[in-house]
Write an enzyme that holds these catalytic residues in place. Structure first.
Site, PDB file in Angstrom:
ATOM      1  N   ARG A  15      69.631   4.297  55.578  1.00  0.00           N
ATOM      2  CA  ARG A  15      68.622   5.337  55.810  1.00  0.00           C
ATOM      3  C   ARG A  15      68.760   6.276  54.617  1.00  0.00           C
ATOM      4  O   ARG A  15      69.708   7.057  54.552  1.00  0.00           O
ATOM      5  CB  ARG A  15      68.892   6.070  57.120  1.00  0.00           C
ATOM      6  CG  ARG A  15      68.837   5.167  58.368  1.00  0.00           C
ATOM      7  CD  ARG A  15      68.840   6.013  59.633  1.00  0.00           C
ATOM      8  NE  ARG A  15      69.161   5.253  60.829  1.00  0.00           N
ATOM      9  CZ  ARG A  15      68.280   4.569  61.556  1.00  0.00           C
ATOM     10  NH1 ARG A  15      67.020   4.509  61.188  1.00  0.00           N
ATOM     11  NH2 ARG A  15      68.645   3.934  62.643  1.00  0.00           N
ATOM     12  N   ARG A  74      65.258   5.050  70.953  1.00  0.00           N
ATOM     13  CA  ARG A  74      64.821   6.283  70.288  1.00  0.00           C
ATOM     14  C   ARG A  74      63.937   7.099  71.238  1.00  0.00           C
ATOM     15  O   ARG A  74      64.369   7.402  72.326  1.00  0.00           O
ATOM     16  CB  ARG A  74      64.121   5.954  68.976  1.00  0.00           C
ATOM     17  CG  ARG A  74      64.420   6.967  67.903  1.00  0.00           C
ATOM     18  CD  ARG A  74      64.082   6.471  66.552  1.00  0.00           C
ATOM     19  NE  ARG A  74      62.874   5.687  66.516  1.00  0.00           N
ATOM     20  CZ  ARG A  74      61.996   5.733  65.550  1.00  0.00           C
ATOM     21  NH1 ARG A  74      62.174   6.561  64.553  1.00  0.00           N
ATOM     22  NH2 ARG A  74      60.943   4.949  65.548  1.00  0.00           N
ATOM     23  N   GLY A  87      67.454   1.142  60.784  1.00  0.00           N
ATOM     24  CA  GLY A  87      68.420   0.466  61.667  1.00  0.00           C
ATOM     25  C   GLY A  87      68.225  -1.036  61.607  1.00  0.00           C
ATOM     26  O   GLY A  87      67.108  -1.518  61.617  1.00  0.00           O
ATOM     27  N   ASP A 125      58.802   0.316  69.131  1.00  0.00           N
ATOM     28  CA  ASP A 125      57.937   1.501  69.207  1.00  0.00           C
ATOM     29  C   ASP A 125      56.937   1.573  68.052  1.00  0.00           C
ATOM     30  O   ASP A 125      56.669   2.648  67.518  1.00  0.00           O
ATOM     31  CB  ASP A 125      58.817   2.768  69.235  1.00  0.00           C
ATOM     32  CG  ASP A 125      59.729   2.867  68.016  1.00  0.00           C
ATOM     33  OD1 ASP A 125      59.866   1.882  67.269  1.00  0.00           O
ATOM     34  OD2 ASP A 125      60.326   3.938  67.803  1.00  0.00           O
ATOM     35  N   THR A 134      62.540  -3.559  64.509  1.00  0.00           N
ATOM     36  CA  THR A 134      63.372  -2.528  65.136  1.00  0.00           C
ATOM     37  C   THR A 134      63.576  -2.922  66.587  1.00  0.00           C
ATOM     38  O   THR A 134      62.652  -3.435  67.224  1.00  0.00           O
ATOM     39  CB  THR A 134      62.723  -1.119  65.074  1.00  0.00           C
ATOM     40  OG1 THR A 134      63.373  -0.273  66.038  1.00  0.00           O
ATOM     41  CG2 THR A 134      61.242  -1.130  65.405  1.00  0.00           C
ATOM     42  N   ASP A 150      59.316   2.531  61.653  1.00  0.00           N
ATOM     43  CA  ASP A 150      58.269   3.447  61.185  1.00  0.00           C
ATOM     44  C   ASP A 150      58.729   4.389  60.078  1.00  0.00           C
ATOM     45  O   ASP A 150      57.951   4.727  59.180  1.00  0.00           O
ATOM     46  CB  ASP A 150      57.612   4.192  62.355  1.00  0.00           C
ATOM     47  CG  ASP A 150      58.512   5.265  62.928  1.00  0.00           C
ATOM     48  OD1 ASP A 150      59.740   5.121  62.808  1.00  0.00           O
ATOM     49  OD2 ASP A 150      57.979   6.236  63.495  1.00  0.00           O
ATOM     50  N   ASP A 191      63.641  -1.025  68.946  1.00  0.00           N
ATOM     51  CA  ASP A 191      62.954  -0.064  69.826  1.00  0.00           C
ATOM     52  C   ASP A 191      61.564  -0.508  70.281  1.00  0.00           C
ATOM     53  O   ASP A 191      61.051   0.011  71.268  1.00  0.00           O
ATOM     54  CB  ASP A 191      62.822   1.294  69.120  1.00  0.00           C
ATOM     55  CG  ASP A 191      64.158   1.855  68.690  1.00  0.00           C
ATOM     56  OD1 ASP A 191      65.167   1.534  69.328  1.00  0.00           O
ATOM     57  OD2 ASP A 191      64.186   2.600  67.692  1.00  0.00           O
TER      58      ASP A 191
END
Ligand code: F6P
Length: 322
Positions: free
Chosen positions: A72, A172, A11, A130, A126, A103, A128
């Protein structure tokens, strides 16, 4: 090392362009050649390479998205796909690869290193946030600010109509965006995957708030919560809440737009650090910033270890929501 490649994958995140600019300019400054690879691993497999110069990255520091585009790639998850990628890198005399992404992209980069011994360095990008090994990822700060701006607007209409709004944000499986916008937007409730969701208790607190004179409320919902997305949660609480409410899913709005100052600075630092690392012979690592300092982390840690969410912030949010 004479020539490196760079790609953006997964993304997109605001600040990817600022990072590309730093990679290219730092590499050229250090005497390395840079090949840009279009469309992430999909373009790598297809050999979509082109030489990048100082001018290839002019005027992009302020732009969202990624000039290299991203994808992706299913094919890259297979050994066959990675073999083709290694072949293309060899044909183009690319001796090391910088991967800007999340990741999933790092898992792919790690496999490329394990199977073909291609030196790879990851740069965490990202929205996110994360990823273990960096306190912040490129794009997170911008996404938070974008979501917050929307929430401020939603609050205006919520107050005008005395309504409750359920606002779903991205992230996510993680609640970093939700927690930060929840605090920053003064949300009455924050629903995140890291904390067990008790919908009954949430409804009771919202009703209590109404009794205390609150006329409207914002409930921020992280998309990855086990109770479901905002629409599903809305369905579940509809009967018990007995108050007027609306649902807004912010979606991909959070991925676009100009990167914030913080993201541009982070992207510039991490992009340059990635070049330095690869040029010094580092491989299979990720660059990150921890407590303000640049650090290297084994790529595998970036997804195997879990970055902790600040539980104190979460508790503070519920105190301040009174
Ligand atoms: O990882 C970034 C992210 O925007 C997540 O927050 C979201 O779950 C996902 O990507 C959406 O992916 P896509 O744009 O491929 O649908």
């Amino acid at each position: 090392m004479k020539r490196i490649g760079v790609l953006t994958s997964g993304g997109d995140a605001p600040g990817m362009n600022a990072c590309l600019r730093a990679v290219v300019r730092r590499a050229l400054y250090d005497g390395l050649e840079v090949m840009g690879i279009r469309r992430g691993y999909a373009g790598l497999i297809q050999g979509e390479f082109f030489p990048m110069t100082m001018r290839s990255v002019s005027n992009i520091i302020q732009r969202g998205g990624t000039i290299l585009e991203t994808a992706r790639s299913q094919e890259f998850t297979t050994q066959e796909g990675r073999k083709m990628a290694a072949l293309k890198l060899g044909e183009a005399n690319v001796e090391g690869l910088i991967v800007i992404g999340g990741d999933g992209s790092f898992r792919g980069a790690h496999s490329l290193f394990m199977e073909w011994y291609i030196p790879v360095i990851g740069v965490p990008a990202t929205i996110d946030n994360d990823i273990y090994g960096s306190d912040y990822t490129i794009g997170y700060d911008t996404a938070v600010n974008t979501a917050l701006e929307s929430i401020d607007r939603i609050r205006d209409t919520a107050a005008a109509h005395e309504r409750i709004f359920l606002v779903e944000v991205m992230g996510r499986k993680a609640g970093f965006i939700a927690l930060e916008v929840g605090i920053g937007g003064g949300a009455e409730e924050i629903i995140i995957p890291e904390v067990k969701t008790d919908l009954k208790a949430i409804c009771a607190r919202l009703k209590e708030g109404k009794k205390r004179g609150k006329t409207s409320a914002i409930v921020v919902v992280a998309e990855g919560d086990e109770a479901g997305g905002a629409f599903q949660i809305a369905e579940k609480i509809k009967a018990s809440i007995g108050l007027d409410f609306r649902v807004v899913v912010l979606g991909h709005i959070q991925r676009g737009g100009k990167p914030s100052a913080r993201d541009r600075v982070l992207a510039s630092r991490l992009g340059a650090a990635a070049v330095r690392a690869i040029n010094q012979g580092e491989k299979d690592k990720m660059v990150g910033v921890v407590n303000g300092k640049l650090v290297l982390t084994p790529l595998t840690d970036s997804w195997e270890k879990k970055k902790k969410l600040d539980k104190e912030l979460y508790d503070l949010a519920s105190i301040l929501a009174k």
